[in-house]
Design a protein around this motif. Structure first.
Motif, PDB file in Angstrom:
ATOM      1  N   TYR A  86     -22.915 -13.964  19.374  1.00 14.28           N
ATOM      2  CA  TYR A  86     -21.530 -13.918  18.942  1.00 14.28           C
ATOM      3  C   TYR A  86     -21.043 -15.325  18.644  1.00 14.28           C
ATOM      4  O   TYR A  86     -21.629 -16.324  19.093  1.00 14.28           O
ATOM      5  CB  TYR A  86     -20.648 -13.272  20.018  1.00 14.28           C
ATOM      6  CG  TYR A  86     -20.514 -14.100  21.273  1.00 14.28           C
ATOM      7  CD1 TYR A  86     -21.450 -13.997  22.301  1.00 14.28           C
ATOM      8  CD2 TYR A  86     -19.473 -15.004  21.426  1.00 14.28           C
ATOM      9  CE1 TYR A  86     -21.363 -14.773  23.430  1.00 14.28           C
ATOM     10  CE2 TYR A  86     -19.367 -15.784  22.556  1.00 14.28           C
ATOM     11  CZ  TYR A  86     -20.319 -15.663  23.564  1.00 14.28           C
ATOM     12  OH  TYR A  86     -20.226 -16.448  24.685  1.00 14.28           O
ATOM     13  N   SER A  87     -20.000 -15.417  17.881  1.00 16.55           N
ATOM     14  CA  SER A  87     -19.352 -16.701  17.645  1.00 16.55           C
ATOM     15  C   SER A  87     -17.876 -16.527  17.923  1.00 16.55           C
ATOM     16  O   SER A  87     -17.252 -15.553  17.500  1.00 16.55           O
ATOM     17  CB  SER A  87     -19.567 -17.169  16.205  1.00 16.55           C
ATOM     18  OG  SER A  87     -18.931 -16.294  15.308  1.00 16.55           O
ATOM     19  N   SER A  88     -17.350 -17.452  18.713  1.00 15.38           N
ATOM     20  CA  SER A  88     -15.939 -17.407  19.066  1.00 15.38           C
ATOM     21  C   SER A  88     -15.535 -18.773  19.580  1.00 15.38           C
ATOM     22  O   SER A  88     -16.316 -19.449  20.246  1.00 15.38           O
ATOM     23  CB  SER A  88     -15.680 -16.345  20.138  1.00 15.38           C
ATOM     24  OG  SER A  88     -14.328 -16.368  20.547  1.00 15.38           O
TER      25      SER A  88
ATOM     26  N   GLN B 197     -25.883 -20.175  24.918  1.00 14.69           N
ATOM     27  CA  GLN B 197     -26.553 -19.637  23.729  1.00 14.69           C
ATOM     28  C   GLN B 197     -25.685 -18.610  23.003  1.00 14.69           C
ATOM     29  O   GLN B 197     -26.141 -18.039  22.007  1.00 14.69           O
ATOM     30  CB  GLN B 197     -27.892 -19.017  24.126  1.00 14.69           C
ATOM     31  CG  GLN B 197     -28.885 -20.036  24.705  1.00 14.69           C
ATOM     32  CD  GLN B 197     -30.246 -19.427  24.968  1.00 14.69           C
ATOM     33  OE1 GLN B 197     -30.491 -18.269  24.663  1.00 14.69           O
ATOM     34  NE2 GLN B 197     -31.129 -20.210  25.557  1.00 14.69           N
ATOM     35  N   THR B 198     -24.490 -18.399  23.500  1.00 13.11           N
ATOM     36  CA  THR B 198     -23.566 -17.385  22.940  1.00 13.11           C
ATOM     37  C   THR B 198     -24.312 -16.088  22.655  1.00 13.11           C
ATOM     38  O   THR B 198     -24.266 -15.550  21.537  1.00 13.11           O
ATOM     39  CB  THR B 198     -22.840 -17.896  21.683  1.00 13.11           C
ATOM     40  OG1 THR B 198     -23.802 -18.235  20.670  1.00 13.11           O
ATOM     41  CG2 THR B 198     -21.986 -19.092  22.002  1.00 13.11           C
ATOM     42  N   SER B 199     -24.994 -15.605  23.680  1.00 13.06           N
ATOM     43  CA  SER B 199     -25.779 -14.380  23.507  1.00 13.06           C
ATOM     44  C   SER B 199     -25.451 -13.368  24.585  1.00 13.06           C
ATOM     45  O   SER B 199     -24.946 -13.714  25.663  1.00 13.06           O
ATOM     46  CB  SER B 199     -27.275 -14.688  23.527  1.00 13.06           C
ATOM     47  OG  SER B 199     -27.675 -15.118  24.822  1.00 13.06           O
TER      48      SER B 199
ATOM     49  N   SER C  14     -17.114 -13.212  15.525  1.00 18.36           N
ATOM     50  CA  SER C  14     -18.079 -12.403  14.792  1.00 18.36           C
ATOM     51  C   SER C  14     -19.241 -12.085  15.716  1.00 18.36           C
ATOM     52  O   SER C  14     -19.472 -12.782  16.715  1.00 18.36           O
ATOM     53  CB  SER C  14     -18.575 -13.123  13.536  1.00 18.36           C
ATOM     54  OG  SER C  14     -19.317 -14.268  13.884  1.00 18.36           O
ATOM     55  N   VAL C  15     -19.958 -11.035  15.387  1.00 15.31           N
ATOM     56  CA  VAL C  15     -21.087 -10.591  16.192  1.00 15.31           C
ATOM     57  C   VAL C  15     -22.279 -10.383  15.276  1.00 15.31           C
ATOM     58  O   VAL C  15     -22.141  -9.741  14.229  1.00 15.31           O
ATOM     59  CB  VAL C  15     -20.757  -9.278  16.926  1.00 15.31           C
ATOM     60  CG1 VAL C  15     -21.974  -8.790  17.712  1.00 15.31           C
ATOM     61  CG2 VAL C  15     -19.561  -9.474  17.849  1.00 15.31           C
TER      62      VAL C  15
END
Lengths: 115, 115
Positions: free
Chosen positions: B25-27, B71-73, B3-4
């Protein structure tokens, strides 16, 4: 060279009618995607074609939606018995192949309005 | 599932000011990351992408984005914006080696540059 083209650019229809949206991908691109852009919802993946393989329909929101791709080129997205919630901009994109690193080239979209 | 999240739906700034458009984002797997731009009445265009290597990527018109895995950014920045940068910006991810290559988009951030 020519980019991705879509037709019509705008479509207004009445609730319950069927509509067909057309996409001409860039010549030589084997992968073709349909997305839907709804107000406030961003872009939503609908369906994916790769060459002559069976399409991945996992993003289609209901069985009223279908798509085909003839000869590995032109694609048609069909919405049957349209509902008001189907109103959105429908975007088509193509890329060289299915690799997720490949840039997707987008068409200008078809704005569908269901009254 | 991937997801974003684009935290800001609208970002108004004055011309020549710096800007940052945020994307998280999440993955559960590694991802490819993209920024697409949609100028008024135009189709989506790729602005820049991160596939591997240097975590800082740049576009030809002065934008840059930095991949931060911890930071998944993948925030997009420009030190000095122009009126012509007014557009909607979409962050997207795809999964390396994924069977589809389809993009998962955020909901977009509308950048409005004022004189």
């Amino acid at each position: 060279g020519a980019g991705v083209s879509q037709s019509p650019s705008n479509k207004v229809t009445e609730k319950g009618k069927d509509v067909e949206l057309r996409c001409d991908p860039i010549s030589g691109h084997t992968a073709l995607y349909w997305y839907r852009q709804s107000l406030g919802q961003g872009l939503e993946f609908l369906i994916y074609f790769q060459g002559n393989s069976a399409p991945d329909k996992s993003g289609l929101p209901s069985d009223r939606f279908s798509a085909e791709r003839t000869g590995g080129s032109v694609s048609t997205l069909t919405i049957q018995r349209t509902q008001q919630e189907d109103s959105a901009v429908y975007l088509c994109a193509s890329s060289l192949d299915r690799g997720s690193y490949n840039e997707q080239f987008f068409g200008p979209g078809t704005r569908l309005t269901v009254l | 599932a991937q997801s974003v999240t684009q935290l800001d739906s609208q970002v108004p700034v004055f011309e020549e000011a710096p800007v940052e458009l945020r994307c998280n984002y999440s993955s559960s797997v590694s991802v490819y990351l993209f920024w697409y731009v949609q100028y008024p009445n135009q189709g989506l265009q790729l602005l820049l992408k991160y596939l591997s290597g240097s975590t800082l990527v740049e576009s030809i018109n002065g934008f840059e984005a930095e991949f931060n895995k911890s930071q998944t950014s993948f925030h997009l920045r420009k030190p000095s914006v122009h009126i012509s940068d007014t557009a909607e910006y979409f962050c997207a991810v795809s999964e390396p080696g994924g069977s589809q290559g389809n993009l998962i988009f955020g909901k977009g951030t509308k950048l409005s540059v004022k004189p």
